[in-house]
Design an enzyme around this catalytic site. Structure first.
Site, PDB file in Angstrom:
ATOM      1  N   LYS A 117      -9.480 -84.913 120.015  1.00  0.00           N
ATOM      2  CA  LYS A 117      -8.258 -84.875 119.329  1.00  0.00           C
ATOM      3  C   LYS A 117      -8.113 -86.186 118.213  1.00  0.00           C
ATOM      4  O   LYS A 117      -8.838 -87.230 117.622  1.00  0.00           O
ATOM      5  CB  LYS A 117      -6.935 -83.800 118.660  1.00  0.00           C
ATOM      6  CG  LYS A 117      -7.300 -82.620 118.255  1.00  0.00           C
ATOM      7  CD  LYS A 117      -6.272 -82.342 117.833  1.00  0.00           C
ATOM      8  CE  LYS A 117      -6.337 -80.919 117.132  1.00  0.00           C
ATOM      9  NZ  LYS A 117      -5.061 -80.372 116.342  1.00  0.00           N
ATOM     10  N   LYS A 200     -17.536 -73.099 117.931  1.00  0.00           N
ATOM     11  CA  LYS A 200     -16.537 -72.305 117.400  1.00  0.00           C
ATOM     12  C   LYS A 200     -16.201 -71.976 116.287  1.00  0.00           C
ATOM     13  O   LYS A 200     -16.607 -73.390 115.738  1.00  0.00           O
ATOM     14  CB  LYS A 200     -15.056 -73.198 118.277  1.00  0.00           C
ATOM     15  CG  LYS A 200     -14.039 -71.845 119.039  1.00  0.00           C
ATOM     16  CD  LYS A 200     -13.365 -73.283 119.651  1.00  0.00           C
ATOM     17  CE  LYS A 200     -12.439 -73.759 118.405  1.00  0.00           C
ATOM     18  NZ  LYS A 200     -11.521 -74.036 119.527  1.00  0.00           N
ATOM     19  N   LYS A 203     -11.278 -74.321 111.622  1.00  0.00           N
ATOM     20  CA  LYS A 203     -10.837 -74.001 109.552  1.00  0.00           C
ATOM     21  C   LYS A 203     -11.864 -75.968 109.767  1.00  0.00           C
ATOM     22  O   LYS A 203     -11.896 -76.253 108.142  1.00  0.00           O
ATOM     23  CB  LYS A 203      -9.757 -74.293 109.891  1.00  0.00           C
ATOM     24  CG  LYS A 203      -8.736 -75.376 110.339  1.00  0.00           C
ATOM     25  CD  LYS A 203      -7.616 -74.774 110.534  1.00  0.00           C
ATOM     26  CE  LYS A 203      -6.745 -75.032 112.031  1.00  0.00           C
ATOM     27  NZ  LYS A 203      -6.086 -74.065 112.215  1.00  0.00           N
TER      28      LYS A 203
HETATM   29  P1  TYM Z   1      -4.431 -73.009 116.655  1.00  0.00           P
HETATM   30  O1  TYM Z   1      -3.610 -72.774 115.730  1.00  0.00           O
HETATM   31  O2  TYM Z   1      -5.673 -73.950 116.504  1.00  0.00           O
HETATM   32  O3  TYM Z   1      -5.088 -71.316 116.648  1.00  0.00           O
HETATM   33  C1  TYM Z   1      -4.851 -69.844 116.671  1.00  0.00           C
HETATM   34  C2  TYM Z   1      -5.203 -68.671 117.354  1.00  0.00           C
HETATM   35  O4  TYM Z   1      -6.023 -68.417 117.378  1.00  0.00           O
HETATM   36  C3  TYM Z   1      -6.709 -68.231 118.263  1.00  0.00           C
HETATM   37  N1  TYM Z   1      -8.496 -68.658 117.746  1.00  0.00           N
HETATM   38  C4  TYM Z   1     -10.148 -68.708 118.417  1.00  0.00           C
HETATM   39  N2  TYM Z   1     -10.188 -67.464 119.255  1.00  0.00           N
HETATM   40  C5  TYM Z   1     -11.064 -66.907 118.787  1.00  0.00           C
HETATM   41  N3  TYM Z   1     -12.322 -67.783 118.228  1.00  0.00           N
HETATM   42  C6  TYM Z   1     -12.072 -68.713 117.723  1.00  0.00           C
HETATM   43  N4  TYM Z   1     -13.447 -69.385 117.103  1.00  0.00           N
HETATM   44  C7  TYM Z   1     -10.270 -69.503 117.579  1.00  0.00           C
HETATM   45  N5  TYM Z   1     -10.396 -70.608 116.509  1.00  0.00           N
HETATM   46  C8  TYM Z   1      -8.867 -70.231 116.928  1.00  0.00           C
HETATM   47  C9  TYM Z   1      -6.839 -69.524 119.665  1.00  0.00           C
HETATM   48  O5  TYM Z   1      -7.337 -69.663 120.409  1.00  0.00           O
HETATM   49  C10 TYM Z   1      -5.078 -69.485 118.711  1.00  0.00           C
HETATM   50  O6  TYM Z   1      -5.158 -68.279 119.616  1.00  0.00           O
HETATM   51  N6  TYM Z   1      -1.632 -74.910 120.335  1.00  0.00           N
HETATM   52  C11 TYM Z   1      -2.177 -73.650 119.251  1.00  0.00           C
HETATM   53  C12 TYM Z   1      -0.813 -72.903 118.984  1.00  0.00           C
HETATM   54  C13 TYM Z   1       0.750 -72.609 119.682  1.00  0.00           C
HETATM   55  C14 TYM Z   1       0.541 -72.113 120.715  1.00  0.00           C
HETATM   56  C15 TYM Z   1       2.249 -71.861 121.361  1.00  0.00           C
HETATM   57  C16 TYM Z   1      -0.001 -70.662 120.888  1.00  0.00           C
HETATM   58  C17 TYM Z   1       1.732 -73.956 119.599  1.00  0.00           C
HETATM   59  N7  TYM Z   1       2.169 -72.665 120.703  1.00  0.00           N
HETATM   60  C18 TYM Z   1       2.476 -71.361 122.099  1.00  0.00           C
HETATM   61  C19 TYM Z   1       0.582 -70.199 121.679  1.00  0.00           C
HETATM   62  C20 TYM Z   1       1.724 -69.970 122.742  1.00  0.00           C
HETATM   63  C21 TYM Z   1      -2.934 -73.474 118.562  1.00  0.00           C
HETATM   64  O7  TYM Z   1      -3.425 -74.597 117.851  1.00  0.00           O
HETATM   65  O8  TYM Z   1      -3.948 -72.310 117.542  1.00  0.00           O
END
Ligand code: TYM
Length: 340
Positions: A117, A200, A203
């Site tokens: 990022k 992957k 968005k």
């Molecule tokens: P974020 O918002 O990027 O994504 C949310 C969840 O969706 C999953 N995900 C996917 N799973 C499978 N295939 C894909 N293409 C795909 N794209 C997204 C992500 O693995 C995630 O589980 N840092 C985290 C948010 C967060 C969090 C936490 C998660 C903040 N604090 C504490 C767990 C525990 C994030 O940016 O997810």
């Protein structure tokens, strides 16, 4: 290790454009864990994480409410689970500060998400983006969560969460924070782009055809699956036969996750099919599952006051867990004056 209440925590960024990867890799599995009834479940919209990169304030507020509607439409019940917006539970940010002082610069510098990022422009990235994983550790550990269901891309952050818990416990000579287990299971922990099986589903992909959005209607879903990239070979009857065919494997994984079947069961049903026959079946299944969720999301979005009430109630319930854990952390660290 001390005994901890079985508790699930997970979160998602309210940055718009929820897609099938978010649904299958995270939300659907959160709902299953809620319904299993074996754990307390806490699900969060992580707005403090979202602002580590610029967010227009109005768009952030709208995306947070939309995400809340998405959680509920996907099956998260605000009575059975605790549903919160991160900034409404101040103990997340308070514990994150303590963890900023436990985590080491070198640990953060190794995070692949930071490297991706911030890229070459690290000097210009926000300090929050660098500290992002310490806030994530605080999200989890301020509930003493034992299990965290996520997609594959969050694995490194969860390893860091364990490192922070271990270092805190060691530095202060306590057995206070659990070593949380990542739960990265099932056919859809890494849903790939419909246009390129090596990327992957995300968005941030400029092509809308690369992903199925949670708000797409049945026609849009069918069109995207019809146009999904594939290869000319028929489907094999065993999963190993998909080696080297990432686009085909991705569609099979999606079918397995949507239907709740194993990949082997799917392969025995679809083995020998051409994509011309397979794709309409997948499109129908995806539209049947995702269509009602999208419709329910837009219905819920019409009543913002109700969403705000649900979040206020969630924050109240969450703080019954987080306030004592933060107070105890402060006591361990030697902070006085809060009256706790
Ligand atoms: P974020 O918002 O990027 O994504 C949310 C969840 O969706 C999953 N995900 C996917 N799973 C499978 N295939 C894909 N293409 C795909 N794209 C997204 C992500 O693995 C995630 O589980 N840092 C985290 C948010 C967060 C969090 C936490 C998660 C903040 N604090 C504490 C767990 C525990 C994030 O940016 O997810």
């Amino acid at each position: 290790m001390a005994d901890f209440t079985p508790r699930v925590f997970s979160g998602m960024q309210p940055s718009g454009d929820l897609h099938l990867g978010n649904y299958l890799g995270a939300m659907k599995r959160w709902v299953d864990m809620q319904n299993a009834g074996t754990h307390e479940t806490v699900y969060c919209m992580v707005d403090l994480h979202a602002i580590t990169v610029w967010q227009d304030p109005k768009a952030l507020a709208a995306a947070t409410r939309e995400l809340c509607a998405g959680y509920i439409a996907a099956g998260i019940d605000p009575e059975r689970s605790i549903l919160i917006n991160q900034s409404a539970v101040p103990e997340h940010a308070q514990l994150a500060w303590v963890f900023n002082c436990v985590a080491r610069m070198g640990w953060m510098q190794r995070m692949t998400q930071w490297k991706d990022k911030a890229g070459k422009n690290a000097q210009n990235a926000s300090l929050g983006l660098f500290a992002y994983p310490a806030l994530m550790a605080a999200d989890i550990l301020v509930y003493h969560a034992t299990h965290v269901p996520v997609g594959d891309d969050q694995k490194q952050h969860l390893e860091l969460t364990r490192d922070i818990a271990i270092k805190f416990n060691h530095d202060f000579g306590v057995d206070f924070f659990p070593e949380t287990e990542p739960v990265i299971e099932g056919a859809a922990t890494r849903v790939m782009s419909l246009r390129d099986g090596s990327k992957k589903m995300s968005k941030s992909d400029p092509s809308d055809m690369s992903r199925i959005n949670m708000t797409d209607d049945a026609d849009a879903i069918a069109n995207k699956i019809r146009k999904a990239r594939t290869d000319p070979e028929p489907l094999p009857s065993e999963y190993v036969g998909l080696a080297g065919r990432p686009e085909a494997r991705n569609l099979v994984n999606i079918m397995a996750a949507l239907s709740g079947r194993s990949v082997d069961q799917v392969m025995s049903d679809v083995g020998g099919m051409q994509f011309g026959q397979f794709k309409p079946q997948l499109a129908e299944l995806a539209a049947e599952t995702m269509g009602p969720i999208g419709a329910e999301m837009s219905r819920l979005m019409d009543d913002q006051a109700e969403i705000d009430r649900i979040l206020a109630r969630g924050a109240e319930r969450a703080r019954e867990i987080t306030a004592p854990i933060l107070a105890k952390t402060y006591e361990i660290v030697g902070m006085v004056g809060s009256g706790a």
